[in-house]
Design a protein around this motif. Sequence first.
Motif, PDB file in Angstrom:
ATOM      1  N   GLY A   1       0.788  -1.226   0.000  1.00 42.22           N
ATOM      2  CA  GLY A   1       0.000   0.000   0.000  1.00 42.22           C
ATOM      3  C   GLY A   1       0.814   1.267   0.000  1.00 42.22           C
ATOM      4  O   GLY A   1       0.255   2.354   0.184  1.00 42.22           O
ATOM      5  N   ALA A   2       2.123   1.171  -0.189  1.00 38.14           N
ATOM      6  CA  ALA A   2       2.961   2.366  -0.098  1.00 38.14           C
ATOM      7  C   ALA A   2       4.231   2.217  -0.925  1.00 38.14           C
ATOM      8  O   ALA A   2       4.693   1.109  -1.186  1.00 38.14           O
ATOM      9  N   ASP A   3       4.770   3.347  -1.322  1.00 34.35           N
ATOM     10  CA  ASP A   3       6.094   3.416  -1.941  1.00 34.35           C
ATOM     11  C   ASP A   3       7.006   4.192  -1.010  1.00 34.35           C
ATOM     12  O   ASP A   3       6.582   5.185  -0.405  1.00 34.35           O
ATOM     13  N   ILE A   4       8.257   3.755  -0.884  1.00 36.68           N
ATOM     14  CA  ILE A   4       9.210   4.496  -0.068  1.00 36.68           C
ATOM     15  C   ILE A   4      10.484   4.728  -0.866  1.00 36.68           C
ATOM     16  O   ILE A   4      10.836   3.950  -1.750  1.00 36.68           O
ATOM     17  N   VAL A   5      11.147   5.830  -0.552  1.00 36.53           N
ATOM     18  CA  VAL A   5      12.444   6.149  -1.136  1.00 36.53           C
ATOM     19  C   VAL A   5      13.424   6.365   0.004  1.00 36.53           C
ATOM     20  O   VAL A   5      13.198   7.211   0.882  1.00 36.53           O
ATOM     21  N   ALA A   6      14.498   5.592   0.022  1.00 36.30           N
ATOM     22  CA  ALA A   6      15.531   5.705   1.053  1.00 36.30           C
ATOM     23  C   ALA A   6      16.820   6.170   0.405  1.00 36.30           C
ATOM     24  O   ALA A   6      17.174   5.717  -0.680  1.00 36.30           O
ATOM     25  N   GLY A   7      17.515   7.086   1.064  1.00 44.45           N
ATOM     26  CA  GLY A   7      18.752   7.582   0.468  1.00 44.45           C
ATOM     27  C   GLY A   7      19.717   8.141   1.485  1.00 44.45           C
ATOM     28  O   GLY A   7      19.431   8.199   2.687  1.00 44.45           O
ATOM     29  N   ASP A   8      20.879   8.563   0.988  1.00 43.60           N
ATOM     30  CA  ASP A   8      21.880   9.253   1.802  1.00 43.60           C
ATOM     31  C   ASP A   8      22.231   8.520   3.092  1.00 43.60           C
ATOM     32  O   ASP A   8      21.972   8.998   4.195  1.00 43.60           O
ATOM     33  N   GLY A   9      22.818   7.345   2.929  1.00 45.39           N
ATOM     34  CA  GLY A   9      23.315   6.621   4.097  1.00 45.39           C
ATOM     35  C   GLY A   9      22.252   5.911   4.904  1.00 45.39           C
ATOM     36  O   GLY A   9      22.489   5.562   6.063  1.00 45.39           O
ATOM     37  N   ALA A  10      21.073   5.672   4.328  1.00 48.70           N
ATOM     38  CA  ALA A  10      19.997   5.013   5.066  1.00 48.70           C
ATOM     39  C   ALA A  10      20.313   3.547   5.325  1.00 48.70           C
ATOM     40  O   ALA A  10      20.918   2.867   4.502  1.00 48.70           O
ATOM     41  N   ARG A  11      19.876   3.094   6.469  1.00 49.15           N
ATOM     42  CA  ARG A  11      19.953   1.677   6.810  1.00 49.15           C
ATOM     43  C   ARG A  11      18.598   1.280   7.361  1.00 49.15           C
ATOM     44  O   ARG A  11      18.118   1.869   8.339  1.00 49.15           O
ATOM     45  N   LEU A  12      17.954   0.284   6.745  1.00 44.74           N
ATOM     46  CA  LEU A  12      16.600  -0.082   7.145  1.00 44.74           C
ATOM     47  C   LEU A  12      16.388  -1.576   6.994  1.00 44.74           C
ATOM     48  O   LEU A  12      17.106  -2.262   6.273  1.00 44.74           O
ATOM     49  N   MET A  13      15.350  -2.049   7.687  1.00 44.04           N
ATOM     50  CA  MET A  13      14.991  -3.460   7.656  1.00 44.04           C
ATOM     51  C   MET A  13      13.505  -3.584   7.322  1.00 44.04           C
ATOM     52  O   MET A  13      12.690  -2.789   7.806  1.00 44.04           O
ATOM     53  N   ILE A  14      13.138  -4.564   6.509  1.00 39.45           N
ATOM     54  CA  ILE A  14      11.744  -4.792   6.147  1.00 39.45           C
ATOM     55  C   ILE A  14      10.995  -5.342   7.358  1.00 39.45           C
ATOM     56  O   ILE A  14      11.440  -6.278   8.013  1.00 39.45           O
ATOM     57  N   GLY A  15       9.830  -4.737   7.657  1.00 37.91           N
ATOM     58  CA  GLY A  15       9.007  -5.179   8.775  1.00 37.91           C
ATOM     59  C   GLY A  15       7.677  -5.730   8.301  1.00 37.91           C
ATOM     60  O   GLY A  15       7.382  -5.760   7.107  1.00 37.91           O
ATOM     61  N   THR A  16       6.823  -6.138   9.236  1.00 35.09           N
ATOM     62  CA  THR A  16       5.535  -6.719   8.882  1.00 35.09           C
ATOM     63  C   THR A  16       4.516  -5.658   8.474  1.00 35.09           C
ATOM     64  O   THR A  16       3.635  -5.922   7.655  1.00 35.09           O
ATOM     65  N   ALA A  17       4.630  -4.447   9.041  1.00 41.36           N
ATOM     66  CA  ALA A  17       3.678  -3.375   8.728  1.00 41.36           C
ATOM     67  C   ALA A  17       4.366  -2.161   8.123  1.00 41.36           C
ATOM     68  O   ALA A  17       3.747  -1.109   7.987  1.00 41.36           O
ATOM     69  N   GLY A  18       5.640  -2.306   7.772  1.00 44.90           N
ATOM     70  CA  GLY A  18       6.402  -1.190   7.218  1.00 44.90           C
ATOM     71  C   GLY A  18       7.879  -1.508   7.234  1.00 44.90           C
ATOM     72  O   GLY A  18       8.314  -2.522   6.693  1.00 44.90           O
ATOM     73  N   ILE A  19       8.653  -0.638   7.896  1.00 43.62           N
ATOM     74  CA  ILE A  19      10.094  -0.838   7.993  1.00 43.62           C
ATOM     75  C   ILE A  19      10.582  -0.526   9.394  1.00 43.62           C
ATOM     76  O   ILE A  19       9.878   0.111  10.184  1.00 43.62           O
ATOM     77  N   ARG A  20      11.778  -0.982   9.673  1.00 40.53           N
ATOM     78  CA  ARG A  20      12.498  -0.548  10.871  1.00 40.53           C
ATOM     79  C   ARG A  20      13.669   0.296  10.382  1.00 40.53           C
ATOM     80  O   ARG A  20      14.513  -0.181   9.616  1.00 40.53           O
ATOM     81  N   LEU A  21      13.706   1.563  10.795  1.00 40.05           N
ATOM     82  CA  LEU A  21      14.718   2.496  10.325  1.00 40.05           C
ATOM     83  C   LEU A  21      15.812   2.650  11.377  1.00 40.05           C
ATOM     84  O   LEU A  21      15.563   3.113  12.483  1.00 40.05           O
ATOM     85  N   VAL A  22      17.020   2.257  11.009  1.00 41.96           N
ATOM     86  CA  VAL A  22      18.160   2.388  11.905  1.00 41.96           C
ATOM     87  C   VAL A  22      18.758   3.781  11.794  1.00 41.96           C
ATOM     88  O   VAL A  22      19.074   4.429  12.794  1.00 41.96           O
ATOM     89  N   ARG A  23      18.883   4.249  10.558  1.00 46.09           N
ATOM     90  CA  ARG A  23      19.541   5.544  10.320  1.00 46.09           C
ATOM     91  C   ARG A  23      19.194   6.036   8.923  1.00 46.09           C
ATOM     92  O   ARG A  23      18.962   5.250   8.011  1.00 46.09           O
ATOM     93  N   GLY A  24      19.166   7.365   8.753  1.00 48.78           N
ATOM     94  CA  GLY A  24      18.996   7.931   7.426  1.00 48.78           C
ATOM     95  C   GLY A  24      17.628   8.534   7.188  1.00 48.78           C
ATOM     96  O   GLY A  24      16.818   8.686   8.102  1.00 48.78           O
ATOM     97  N   VAL A  25      17.365   8.879   5.938  1.00 47.14           N
ATOM     98  CA  VAL A  25      16.128   9.542   5.534  1.00 47.14           C
ATOM     99  C   VAL A  25      15.290   8.621   4.661  1.00 47.14           C
ATOM    100  O   VAL A  25      15.811   7.981   3.750  1.00 47.14           O
ATOM    101  N   VAL A  26      13.983   8.583   4.946  1.00 50.26           N
ATOM    102  CA  VAL A  26      13.047   7.786   4.155  1.00 50.26           C
ATOM    103  C   VAL A  26      11.829   8.638   3.826  1.00 50.26           C
ATOM    104  O   VAL A  26      11.234   9.253   4.715  1.00 50.26           O
ATOM    105  N   ASP A  27      11.459   8.680   2.541  1.00 45.73           N
ATOM    106  CA  ASP A  27      10.222   9.318   2.097  1.00 45.73           C
ATOM    107  C   ASP A  27       9.168   8.247   1.884  1.00 45.73           C
ATOM    108  O   ASP A  27       9.441   7.216   1.249  1.00 45.73           O
TER     109      ASP A  27
END
Length: 274
Positions: free
Chosen positions: A93-119
Amino acid sequence: MKLRVIAGVLLLLVAVGLPLAAMSSDGPPWGFRGHQAVVVEYVGTVEATASAARMQKSRAVDDKLEVGVNARFDVGDEFRVARLSQLRLRFAGADIVAGDGARLMIGTAGIRLVRGVVDIALRDGGRSFVVDLDTGGAMTVRGTGAMARVLADGKGGAQAWVDNGSLEGRAAKGEVLAEPGRLLVVRGDEATLAEKSSAVEVTATCTAGKLNVVAPAQTQVFAAGTLAYPDVASDAGTGSLVIEIEPGIGEVQIVARDVFSQSGRTTASCEKRK
């Protein structure tokens, strides 16, 4: 002639019936079935690693995953996006854009964001998207057509804003709801609301091969080929960081950017090579 008509009708029934049968048994045939996210595109350097569950299921020894357009990823799979790089992922149900040093993990209802910027952009039919923060707490984007940006410094702080929707911040000490135009801040075990700052003020000095930068909390600092975040004391509005500088670099340009993409610039003079 009649045989041609009958053959055409049969082909039409097959063309319509097979997709419907696939949808009834496996869900919409759009590349997700059994997966959480699909890579739409990427620019620069993006690395992915497999979750423990994926490795066990595939009996893999190496946790490295191939990043490519249409590659599918599951809960627990992790991405690292290099500086000046970008990754676009599509969820149900969504699109995301991660950039500039982002670190993230796929979750069950979205993501887990460790660091960085996500749109985040919720598509038609998308009601919510959750960004769990690595240091605790979460931010939930709600409303079809909502757009939000979340910035996490990887040091216990995160900021976010939303447009055409709402944004819920959750931490150990309670929850707050941010409407468009407000700044949502989650720091440690508290979630609060603040006003958008009018400018990003950054100062810097360079001494003995060390660049000292003072910038607002939860801002990205770009200097000397490095992306870093200021260390911020509890409840402080600004913080500082130190970047090692190569000898003889001379004048250094520093850019600080906040979650609204506002930027502040300054320069610092370092020792030149003799």
